[in-house]
Design a protein around this motif. Structure first.
Motif, short mmCIF file in Angstrom:
data_model
loop_
_atom_site.label_atom_id
_atom_site.label_comp_id
_atom_site.label_asym_id
_atom_site.label_seq_id
_atom_site.Cartn_x
_atom_site.Cartn_y
_atom_site.Cartn_z
N GLY A 6 60.87 -5.95 26.54
CA GLY A 6 59.50 -5.74 26.07
C GLY A 6 58.44 -5.84 27.15
N HIS A 7 58.84 -5.87 28.42
CA HIS A 7 57.85 -6.03 29.50
C HIS A 7 58.35 -5.30 30.74
CE1 HIS A 7 54.78 -8.99 31.52
NE2 HIS A 7 54.86 -7.85 32.19
N VAL A 8 57.93 -4.05 30.87
CA VAL A 8 58.39 -3.21 31.97
C VAL A 8 57.21 -2.45 32.58
CG1 VAL A 8 59.76 -1.13 32.44
CG2 VAL A 8 60.77 -2.99 31.12
N GLU A 40 52.27 -1.40 31.34
CA GLU A 40 51.60 -1.33 32.65
C GLU A 40 50.31 -2.14 32.64
OE1 GLU A 40 51.62 -1.59 35.73
OE2 GLU A 40 53.05 0.05 35.56
N HIS A 41 50.00 -2.71 33.82
CA HIS A 41 48.75 -3.46 33.95
C HIS A 41 47.58 -2.55 33.60
CE1 HIS A 41 50.74 -6.77 36.11
NE2 HIS A 41 51.37 -5.87 36.83
N ALA A 42 46.88 -2.86 32.54
CA ALA A 42 45.72 -2.06 32.14
C ALA A 42 44.67 -2.09 33.25
CB ALA A 42 45.13 -2.61 30.84
N PHE A 88 50.26 -1.83 27.16
CA PHE A 88 49.69 -2.32 28.42
C PHE A 88 49.93 -3.82 28.54
CE2 PHE A 88 46.99 1.26 27.17
CZ PHE A 88 46.99 2.02 28.34
N GLU A 89 49.93 -4.29 29.78
CA GLU A 89 49.76 -5.72 30.01
C GLU A 89 48.27 -5.88 30.31
OE1 GLU A 89 52.00 -7.54 33.21
OE2 GLU A 89 51.49 -9.55 32.50
N VAL A 90 47.58 -6.47 29.37
CA VAL A 90 46.12 -6.57 29.44
C VAL A 90 45.75 -7.96 29.95
CG1 VAL A 90 44.00 -6.49 28.06
CG2 VAL A 90 45.92 -4.98 27.49
N LEU A 116 49.09 -9.74 26.23
CA LEU A 116 47.88 -10.34 26.81
C LEU A 116 48.30 -11.44 27.79
CD1 LEU A 116 44.76 -10.12 26.65
CD2 LEU A 116 44.81 -12.06 25.07
N SER A 117 47.86 -11.32 29.03
CA SER A 117 48.26 -12.27 30.09
C SER A 117 47.04 -12.80 30.82
CB SER A 117 49.15 -11.57 31.12
OG SER A 117 50.34 -11.07 30.54
N VAL A 118 47.24 -13.91 31.52
CA VAL A 118 46.20 -14.44 32.40
C VAL A 118 46.74 -14.42 33.83
CG1 VAL A 118 44.84 -16.48 33.04
CG2 VAL A 118 45.19 -15.93 30.61
N HIS A 119 46.13 -13.61 34.69
CA HIS A 119 46.48 -13.60 36.12
C HIS A 119 45.30 -14.03 36.98
CE1 HIS A 119 49.08 -10.23 34.47
NE2 HIS A 119 49.99 -10.89 35.13
N PHE A 120 44.09 -14.01 36.39
CA PHE A 120 42.88 -14.27 37.19
C PHE A 120 42.13 -15.48 36.64
CE2 PHE A 120 43.62 -9.64 37.22
CZ PHE A 120 43.86 -9.46 38.58
N GLY A 174 51.63 -13.15 27.20
CA GLY A 174 52.44 -12.97 28.41
C GLY A 174 52.75 -14.27 29.14
N HIS A 175 53.97 -14.34 29.70
CA HIS A 175 54.40 -15.45 30.58
C HIS A 175 53.44 -16.64 30.58
CE1 HIS A 175 51.67 -13.09 33.09
NE2 HIS A 175 52.60 -12.21 33.42
N ILE A 176 53.51 -17.43 29.50
CA ILE A 176 52.43 -18.41 29.25
C ILE A 176 52.26 -19.46 30.36
CG2 ILE A 176 52.40 -18.17 26.73
CD1 ILE A 176 53.81 -20.96 26.68
N SER A 245 61.81 -8.29 31.09
CA SER A 245 62.24 -8.44 32.49
C SER A 245 61.07 -8.46 33.47
CB SER A 245 63.17 -7.29 32.87
OG SER A 245 62.46 -6.06 32.84
N ASP A 246 59.93 -7.90 33.04
CA ASP A 246 58.80 -7.71 33.96
C ASP A 246 59.24 -6.86 35.16
OD1 ASP A 246 56.20 -7.95 34.91
OD2 ASP A 246 56.14 -10.13 34.68
N ALA A 247 60.16 -5.92 34.89
CA ALA A 247 60.69 -5.07 35.97
C ALA A 247 59.57 -4.26 36.61
CB ALA A 247 61.76 -4.13 35.42
ZN LIG Z 1 52.11 -10.37 34.38
#
Ligand SMILES: [Zn+2]
Ligand SMILES: [Zn+2]
Length: 258
Positions: A6-8, A40-42, A88-90, A116-120, A174-176, A245-247
């Motif tokens: 579910g994460h490519v 994909e990263h939105a 998307f990965e938002v 929905l993820s937090v990267h920033f 996403g990847h909490i 997988s976050d491939a």
């Molecule tokens: Zn991510």
């Protein structure tokens, strides 16, 4: 049992490999994966400047259409073989909720397959991409304190766990515990994040958790996201999890769980 990745990612990810989306689908079929979700990263919200040096954290807005069209083509082409979905990965970026909501509203169908993820996070008066590199993380931790980075991440994740975008909110969180990515190299004396609280909020919101296996491929972490005790707690709370997988390259499709 349905096997899902579910994460490519895709060639529209500027920090990925450039391999065609169809190569990911072929790899999924070869490995017996039933459902493949492109996330994909939105594009980053207007007015937000990508803090990484290469400015390559997310796809370009002008590519969104081609990405969704190729996803739809592959869905038709592989029907009955691989269930291809495209979302998307938002990023949940505090202060940019309006822009993010607008994007989700414009892409409702894809939003339903999104993460929905937090990267920033904000650290020391500027935005910081927390998973960019171990060196950048160590340097930032030196500057503002690693506790502060954890704390800022935890607070942002708590907000994301409350489903801030209502009916267009991505259904998957996403990847909490991504903030743990470099913890074998650097970590706070005591982890200040209220992980149990985040899991409870996610459960109350009705989220599915991204059971992200990329962490197994990261030498400074070497676990899944969430890590094992959180997985147990998620089960106890009745939170569903979705393998991913976050491939960023086709050979990583299904990596860690196939
Ligand atoms: Zn991510
Ligand atoms: Zn990526």
């Amino acid at each position: 049992m349905t096997i899902i990745d579910g994460h490519v990612h895709s060639p529209y990810c500027p920090h990925g490999t450039g391999a065609a989306m169809e190569e990911y689908v072929n790899e999924a079929e070869r490995k017996g994966i039933d459902v493949l979700v492109f996330t994909e990263h939105a594009p980053l919200p207007e007015g937000f400047t990508d803090p990484v040096p290469e400015k390559d954290s997310a796809m370009r807005p002008e590519d969104v259409r081609a990405y969704l069209e190729e996803g739809a083509r592959l869905r038709r082409e592989y029907a009955g073989r691989v269930d291809v979905r495209c979302g998307f990965e938002v990023d949940y970026i505090e202060g940019f909720e309006e822009e993010t909501r607008r994007f989700l509203e414009e892409h409702r169908e894809a939003a339903a397959h999104s993460i929905l993820s937090v990267h920033f996070i904000q650290a020391g008066g500027s935005w910081f991409c927390l998973d960019y590199s171990a060196d950048a993380f160590a340097e930032k931790a030196e500057e503002v304190g690693v506790e502060h980075l954890y704390d800022a991440y935890g607070k942002a994740m708590e907000k994301a766990a409350e489903m801030p975008f209502g009916e267009v909110n991505p259904p998957v969180l996403g990847h909490i515990n991504l903030i743990h990515k470099f913890r074998r190299r650097i970590k706070p004396v005591a982890d200040p994040v209220n992980w149990a609280g985040i899991l409870e909020k996610a459960a109350a919101s009705g989220y599915v958790l991204d059971f992200n296996h990329a962490g197994l491929r990261k030498p400074d972490y070497a676990e899944t996201y969430p890590e094992p005790w959180m997985v147990e707690e998620a089960h106890r709370l009745g939170l569903n999890m979705q393998t991913g997988s976050d491939a960023h390259s086709p050979e990583d499709v299904g990596s860690g769980f196939i």
